[in-house]
Design an enzyme around this catalytic site. Structure first.
Site, short mmCIF file in Angstrom:
data_model
loop_
_atom_site.label_atom_id
_atom_site.label_comp_id
_atom_site.label_asym_id
_atom_site.label_seq_id
_atom_site.Cartn_x
_atom_site.Cartn_y
_atom_site.Cartn_z
N CYS A 1 -1.39 12.62 -43.83
CA CYS A 1 -2.36 12.98 -42.79
C CYS A 1 -3.10 11.69 -42.46
O CYS A 1 -3.95 11.25 -43.24
CB CYS A 1 -3.33 14.05 -43.29
SG CYS A 1 -4.67 14.36 -42.11
N SER B 1 -7.19 14.25 -44.38
CA SER B 1 -6.52 14.43 -45.67
C SER B 1 -5.86 15.81 -45.74
O SER B 1 -5.84 16.43 -46.80
CB SER B 1 -7.52 14.26 -46.82
OG SER B 1 -8.65 15.10 -46.61
N CYS B 2 -5.35 16.30 -44.60
CA CYS B 2 -4.73 17.63 -44.57
C CYS B 2 -3.58 17.70 -45.58
O CYS B 2 -2.77 16.76 -45.67
CB CYS B 2 -4.23 17.93 -43.17
SG CYS B 2 -5.57 18.03 -41.97
#
Lengths: 223, 201
Positions: free
Chosen positions: B106, B110-111
């Site tokens: 990501c 911070s997916c």
């Protein structure tokens, strides 16, 4: 045109340092508190997930670059709490405080498992897709939120102004560019678009390698 | 309200004290229940983590019908195993083969598929990984000890929406006849992000 968080492709960051598989989930006790505080505060319903992402993105670049991960979370959470008048600056400075009118919305311990396991799906009814799998599409340039100057968008700069191919169509999803700014969910068709790595990065990239991004319809034009 | 104004500068400079100050204020205002925070922390420290994803991968290796469902509708397939919820609402599984290696990043934040892998490790959230995974994935893989031939195509998935990606690593040789439970012990977190391979028996 975007902000400091938009770092895909940037040079100068040095090597990635892997961690052992069994490393603790939270290296410090306060990391865990910061994450839980952010989740519990979010459930008060005063902001959307997209707005909370934007709150981290619009930390001052000097803060963003020097804060550790959970410091960014806490800083953004504090900014959101004050902006939404959930708390006041005077309270943060140690002034008198009183029970909040939102106290009834407080996340109760016994509902946590249910809330976490339900999640918050973002698929919605929306307009029919303009593109089909296999179509060539060009991404918006510059990679800007076209409603709000400096606003939230999920088109990274490195993929802006490039041509890719639609490889999946996901129906309509909540549109972050509006949902982050109290402009509604504005669902739009969402696609996975594949780009040639050579096209994005030049001859240093390996022929045949690809980068895939999930992109909303208004980021795209026919190519 | 000013768009780029920052109230967070009013908090103490020491991070642990900053978090404590905020938790105390929110508790006094009746906005959070510290016991709810404990429950959230317990969930991600002990209950929801990469063992979930490993069970999905091991089943995909041993149950061809499940593998097909996982690849065609990841969300429903992982829900069959009880893996639903926050940051796993929409799941796409991608399979590594001799010809194609998948890797997930990501770049914008911070997916990460929390419902399958838990809270992301520090390196996944680092500037170095976010900046470099899309531009030089083979260089990053080498830092994890993974070297791929040029004949293997690398596909990097940048998680820019709410679709969360799970990499199905290649099943190691020499595991014929293994049970899903035993196979799951070979499936590492990094292999499900595409930054490692499954352990060899």
């Amino acid at each position: 045109m975007t902000r400091i968080h938009d770092m895909g492709g940037r040079f100068g960051d040095g090597p990635v340092t892997p961690e052992p598989e069994g490393a603790r989930v939270f290296a410090e006790a306060w990391h865990a508190r910061a994450l839980a505080l952010t989740l519990a505060s979010g459930s008060l319903g005063q902001w959307t997930l997209d707005r909370s992402r934007h709150a981290r993105e619009r930390l001052a670049p000097a803060d963003y670059a020097t804060f550790t991960y959970y410091e960014k979370w806490v800083a953004a959470l504090t900014d959101l709490l004050v902006e939404t008048e959930t708390i006041t600056r005077a309270e943060l400075e140690g002034g008198e405080t009183a029970l909040s009118p939102l106290a009834g919305k407080r996340l109760a311990s016994d509902t946590v498992p249910d809330v976490l396991s339900k999640g918050a799906p973002t698929d919605r009814r929306g307009p029919p897709p303009a593109f089909a799998v296999g179509d060539a599409v060009a991404t918006r340039r510059p990679p800007r939120n076209d409603r709000i100057t400096g606003g939230h968008t999920r088109l990274p700069a490195y993929a802006s102004g490039h041509i890719g191919n639609v490889i999946a169509s996901h129906g309509s999803h909540v549109f972050p560019d509006t949902n982050a700014h109290a402009l509604g969910e504005g669902p739009e068709p969402l696609y996975t678009v594949a780009f040639s790595a050579r096209d994005l990065w030049g001859p240093d990239a390996t022929q045949g390698d690809e980068v895939m991004l999930d992109l909303w319809q208004s980021y795209l034009k026919p190519a | 309200m000013p768009h780029d104004d920052h109230a967070h500068s009013l908090l103490p400079s020491e991070p642990a004290l900053r978090v404590k100050a905020l938790e105390t204020l929110l508790t006094r205002k009746g906005l959070i229940d510290p016991a709810a925070l404990d429950t959230i922390i317990d969930t991600y420290a002990h209950k929801v983590g990469p063992r979930n994803g490993a069970a999905v991968v091991a089943r995909a290796w041993t149950d061809p019908a499940f593998r097909d469902r996982l690849l065609s509708d990841g969300t429903s397939a992982v829900a069959e195993m009880g893996f639903t919820g926050r940051q796993g609402e929409h799941v796409t599984a991608v399979e590594n083969t001799e010809d194609t290696h998948n890797m997930v990043v990501c770049t914008l934040c911070s997916c990460y598929p929390w419902s399958l892998l838990g809270i992301p490790p520090g390196w996944y959230k680092s500037d170095a990984y976010r900046a470099r995974a899309v531009r030089e994935p083979r260089g990053v893989l080498a830092e994890f000890g993974v070297t791929l031939p040029h004949s293997t195509k690398v596909r990097v998935w940048d998680s820019t929406a709410e679709i969360r990606y799970l990499v199905i690593p290649r099943r190691p040789n020499g595991t014929e006849g293994w049970s899903p439970e035993d196979l799951a012990t070979l499936v590492t977190r990094d292999s499900m992000i595409g930054c490692g391979e499954a352990r060899r028996p």
